[in-house]
Design a protein around this motif. Structure first.
Motif, PDB file in Angstrom:
ATOM      1  N   ALA A  52      77.475  75.197  13.476  1.00  0.00           N
ATOM      2  CA  ALA A  52      77.549  74.295  14.709  1.00  0.00           C
ATOM      3  C   ALA A  52      78.782  73.462  14.912  1.00  0.00           C
ATOM      4  O   ALA A  52      79.119  72.942  15.951  1.00  0.00           O
ATOM      5  CB  ALA A  52      76.551  73.230  14.448  1.00  0.00           C
ATOM      6  N   ALA A  84      71.794  70.634  12.258  1.00  0.00           N
ATOM      7  CA  ALA A  84      73.065  70.667  13.013  1.00  0.00           C
ATOM      8  C   ALA A  84      73.590  69.470  13.474  1.00  0.00           C
ATOM      9  O   ALA A  84      74.910  69.090  13.361  1.00  0.00           O
ATOM     10  CB  ALA A  84      73.074  72.007  13.705  1.00  0.00           C
ATOM     11  N   VAL A  88      77.410  67.558  12.715  1.00  0.00           N
ATOM     12  CA  VAL A  88      78.367  67.273  13.701  1.00  0.00           C
ATOM     13  C   VAL A  88      78.809  65.703  13.653  1.00  0.00           C
ATOM     14  O   VAL A  88      79.923  65.516  13.637  1.00  0.00           O
ATOM     15  CB  VAL A  88      78.118  67.816  14.959  1.00  0.00           C
ATOM     16  CG1 VAL A  88      79.044  67.555  16.002  1.00  0.00           C
ATOM     17  CG2 VAL A  88      77.643  69.314  15.035  1.00  0.00           C
TER      18      VAL A  88
END
Length: 481
Positions: A52, A84, A88
């Protein structure tokens, strides 16, 4: 005032405002670049979780910068189970930390400039001209009012006479000059500024040493050389002057004993001694619970960095540097590696626990006699257990006892050509009793006794037979009948 202004103008070298660059930053050797960042090796099972991340985020993570701020193994473990979006957000947070933590020109100020236009720029360390006082013959002055006892007159280190100038040291053929250095900024103002004052006011130094039955005050020519001026707003300017004063004492042939003050003093002490005796010719035995070789701090000189500075600048060879008593939370494995690569020898309290103090002491004594022409003893009092030295800024439990410390200090000074000594981190206001200053003075007296023993040519490990036993029988079986 006009005279001071003229002298200050000459010393300041002009009227412009310049950054404070009195002490240059140490040049980092190529094999010790703290700015070097190793690329991050990402485990294969974690790589699959990073799909991601776009290229900028992934490049940032792989650069290895993140390892400065978080434990990489803990980060990998989190990535293995995190969704994911959380990964991030985590990487974005690390990028924000990186941007905020690193120096950025135009946003951050590296230093506050000194104003060289000030007519008092150097007044803090300006020595009093002799012409301002009545003429006197050069030589030490005894400030005791009475011939006997301890009372009266003025308090001095080891009850010694005072000296003010190199001419006094030379005229008096002074062998040991004890000088105070009340610098405290390198430890964050923890009261080491009052160490010299407390040791002058407390007994323990001067007088008979029962182990050798030598009175250093009679065997040696000792003086109190006063306190070194400190710019209490600038560690950098202060250490430059400390270096000048240590050099001034050593150049006369006297042994400087510096009473601190915090351990950042070790840097100018050794630099000043090396100025006289030569770079790389002095060995060091450094007693401390901390390794004091930090290499990546914002302020490039404090009480946790003098070892790094003296070695990286070449004042002392790493192979001539010995540490005794380490037990604090540092160094980490990387820094232990740096110490080994530099050839340093260290003796931790872990080693003492495994092999016993007597064996470790003998090993350190033997190492001190190797390689170097002269020896400097740097004694941070927190090497002792806080039970014996409560008045210090960074105490660490599990240290040496006074019965362990006094003999090795005496022997180091008896068995080696001493370049100088410092006793640092004495912070009397942190002690509800007076034992810190008292015990520090007894350590000072052990040093003086050792120097006197060497002068008299006594063998290493000497004890006076009168103080060893009463001699009425052969109980220990070591006396010939």
């Amino acid at each position: 005032m006009a005279g001071l202004a003229a002298l200050s103008a000459l010393a300041g070298g002009g009227a412009q405002v310049v950054p404070n660059a009195a002490t240059p930053a140490p040049q980092l050797p190529k094999d010790d670049n703290v700015e070097k960042i190793e690329p991050l090796k990402i485990p294969k099972d974690v790589e699959a979780k990073l799909a991601a991340l776009d290229k900028p985020r992934l490049d940032f993570l792989k650069s290895g910068v993140a390892a400065r701020y978080v434990d990489k193994e803990a980060m990998f473990d989190r990535f293995r189970t995190a969704p994911a979006a959380e990964i991030v957000a985590y990487v974005d947070a690390l990028r924000q930390v990186y941007e905020a933590a690193e120096f950025k020109a135009g946003r951050d100020r590296a230093s506050i400039a000194l104003d060289t236009r000030s007519p008092m720029f150097n007044a803090w360390k300006l020595k009093r001209p002799a012409a301002l006082d009545p003429a006197r013959a050069a030589g030490p002055l005894d400030l005791r009012r009475y011939l006997g006892g301890y009372g009266g007159g003025f308090s001095t280190f080891a009850n010694a006479p005072v000296a003010f100038t190199p001419a006094d040291l030379k005229a008096g053929k002074v062998e040991v000059a004890i000088v105070g250095a009340p610098l405290d900024m390198g430890s964050g103002w923890r009261n080491a500024i009052d160490g010299p004052r407390a040791m002058r006011m407390t007994g323990g130094a001067g007088g008979n040493d029962m182990y050798s039955m030598i009175n250093p005050n009679g065997a040696l020519k000792i003086v109190d050389y006063g306190d070194i001026a400190i710019d209490q707003n600038s560690t950098e300017r202060s250490v430059d002057h400390v270096r000048e004063m240590v050099r001034e004492i050593a150049a006369t042939g006297a042994i400087p004993i510096v009473i601190g003050g915090d351990h950042s003093l070790e840097y100018p002490n050794l630099a000043g001694a090396a100025d006289v005796h030569g770079k790389g010719t002095i060995g060091v035995v450094h007693f401390d619970s901390h390794y004091d070789a930090a290499r990546n701090r914002v302020h490039q000189l404090d009480h946790g960095q003098p070892v790094y500075r003296v070695i990286s600048e070449g004042h002392v060879k790493g192979s001539n540097y010995i540490q005794v008593g380490l037990r604090a939370r540092g160094p980490d494995l990387e820094t232990f590696g740096w110490m080994r690569n530099k050839g340093m020898r260290y003796h931790t309290m872990v080693e003492v626990e495994k092999w016993g103090w007597e064996r470790v002491m003998q090993r350190a004594l033997a190492e001190a006699r190797q390689n170097a022409k002269k020896l400097w003893v740097s004694f941070d009092i927190d090497v002792l257990d806080p039970a014996f030295m409560p008045g210090t800024g960074t105490p660490v439990p599990g240290g040496l006892t006074m019965r362990e410390a006094q003999p090795i200090m005496r022997r180091l000074c008896a068995e080696n050509d001493i370049a100088g000594i410092d006793i640092v981190e004495v912070a009397p206001y942190l002690d509800t009793s007076y034992k810190t200053a008292l015990n520090s003075n007894y350590l000072l007296n052990a040093c003086l006794a050792g120097i006197a023993m060497r002068k008299k040519g006594l063998k290493p490990g000497y004890f006076n037979p009168v103080s060893v036993e009463h001699g009425r029988d052969n109980y220990y079986g070591n006396r010939k009948s």
